[in-house]
Design a protein around this motif. Structure first.
Motif, mmCIF file in Angstrom:
data_model
loop_
_atom_site.group_PDB
_atom_site.id
_atom_site.type_symbol
_atom_site.label_atom_id
_atom_site.label_comp_id
_atom_site.label_asym_id
_atom_site.label_seq_id
_atom_site.Cartn_x
_atom_site.Cartn_y
_atom_site.Cartn_z
ATOM 1 N N LYS A 1 1.592 -15.365 -29.626
ATOM 2 C CA LYS A 1 1.714 -14.000 -30.165
ATOM 3 C C LYS A 1 0.444 -13.250 -29.780
ATOM 4 O O LYS A 1 -0.560 -13.298 -30.490
ATOM 5 C CB LYS A 1 1.829 -14.023 -31.690
ATOM 6 C CG LYS A 1 3.089 -14.601 -32.245
ATOM 7 C CD LYS A 1 3.030 -14.477 -33.767
ATOM 8 C CE LYS A 1 4.142 -15.213 -34.430
ATOM 9 N NZ LYS A 1 4.019 -15.191 -35.902
ATOM 10 N N ASP B 1 -0.505 -10.198 -29.802
ATOM 11 C CA ASP B 1 -1.006 -9.151 -30.697
ATOM 12 C C ASP B 1 -1.640 -9.705 -31.972
ATOM 13 O O ASP B 1 -2.220 -8.960 -32.751
ATOM 14 C CB ASP B 1 0.108 -8.158 -31.041
ATOM 15 C CG ASP B 1 1.309 -8.822 -31.685
ATOM 16 O OD1 ASP B 1 1.558 -10.022 -31.423
ATOM 17 O OD2 ASP B 1 2.014 -8.150 -32.466
ATOM 18 N N LYS B 2 -1.567 -11.017 -32.188
ATOM 19 C CA LYS B 2 -2.127 -11.643 -33.398
ATOM 20 C C LYS B 2 -3.339 -12.521 -33.107
ATOM 21 O O LYS B 2 -3.819 -13.248 -33.968
ATOM 22 C CB LYS B 2 -1.057 -12.492 -34.099
ATOM 23 C CG LYS B 2 0.170 -11.732 -34.523
ATOM 24 C CD LYS B 2 -0.155 -10.805 -35.663
ATOM 25 C CE LYS B 2 1.130 -10.124 -36.120
ATOM 26 N NZ LYS B 2 0.892 -9.106 -37.105
ATOM 27 N N LYS C 1 -6.999 -13.737 -32.858
ATOM 28 C CA LYS C 1 -8.220 -13.398 -33.596
ATOM 29 C C LYS C 1 -9.355 -14.286 -33.108
ATOM 30 O O LYS C 1 -9.121 -15.380 -32.606
ATOM 31 C CB LYS C 1 -8.030 -13.628 -35.103
ATOM 32 C CG LYS C 1 -6.980 -12.765 -35.753
ATOM 33 C CD LYS C 1 -6.923 -12.992 -37.252
ATOM 34 C CE LYS C 1 -6.352 -14.372 -37.524
ATOM 35 N NZ LYS C 1 -6.130 -14.668 -38.927
ATOM 36 N N PRO D 1 -2.108 -17.768 -32.316
ATOM 37 C CA PRO D 1 -0.890 -18.171 -33.038
ATOM 38 C C PRO D 1 0.326 -18.269 -32.109
ATOM 39 O O PRO D 1 0.456 -17.499 -31.156
ATOM 40 C CB PRO D 1 -0.710 -17.055 -34.065
ATOM 41 C CG PRO D 1 -1.461 -15.899 -33.546
ATOM 42 C CD PRO D 1 -2.557 -16.439 -32.671
ATOM 43 N N LYS E 1 4.405 -18.139 -31.199
ATOM 44 C CA LYS E 1 5.601 -17.404 -31.574
ATOM 45 C C LYS E 1 6.482 -18.323 -32.407
ATOM 46 O O LYS E 1 6.399 -19.553 -32.304
ATOM 47 C CB LYS E 1 6.359 -16.928 -30.330
ATOM 48 C CG LYS E 1 5.625 -15.871 -29.539
ATOM 49 C CD LYS E 1 6.418 -15.455 -28.307
ATOM 50 C CE LYS E 1 5.681 -14.392 -27.516
ATOM 51 N NZ LYS E 1 6.370 -14.074 -26.253
#
Length: 158
Positions: free
Chosen positions: A124, A126-127, A129, A142, A144
């Protein structure tokens, strides 16, 4: 008449009939380049970072890229994602002055590194960090939903 002899430092030298020893030209050149240079010439060479050690670990729902990079600040890092390529880099210039006796010595240093990782399509993006704690940069990637491991189950035969 002269003879070649080996000196105590491993070089060759010529001796004459008066027992005087003269180093050969090649021995003298070797000794000049093989002796330790004074620290004033070597103190700023290669004081940059080498490639930091990286651990990549996988959990049920994520991957983690952990990089050992002590002594840096969060603001020193550049983390980029481009077409499933994660790049982690840093560039730092260090300038310092030291007062010694009657003169000021200036030291300049530069250190950098760049590590790149191809990410699987199951991340993912866009997630993602990142955090930097106690000298370790940790990037959380993370998975999907469809890539998360499902717990094992039994299949009954009908």
């Amino acid at each position: 008449m002269s003879n070649l002899v080996t000196t105590e430092n491993g070089g060759t030298a010529k001796t004459n009939s008066n027992s005087l020893t003269f180093p050969t030209w090649s021995s003298w050149i070797d000794e000049m380049f093989n002796r330790d240079l004074p620290s004033v010439f070597t103190s700023n060479f290669n004081n940059g970072l080498t490639l930091p050690k990286v651990n990549i670990r996988e959990t049920k729902d994520a991957y983690f890229v952990d990089m050992a990079v002590p002594g840096l600040k969060k603001s020193d890092f550049h983390i980029d994602l481009d077409n499933q390529m994660l790049s982690i880099s840093t560039e730092m210039e260090e300038n310092s002055e030291h007062q010694e006796d009657n003169y000021t010595r200036r030291e300049f240093g530069y250190s950098s590194f760049k590590r790149s990782f191809t990410l699987p399509e199951t991340i993912k993006e866009d997630k993602i960090k990142a955090e930097y704690t106690n000298g370790v940069l940790s990037v959380h990637l993370p998975k999907k939903e469809e890539a998360i491991q499902k717990p094992p189950r039994s299949i009954k035969i009908s």
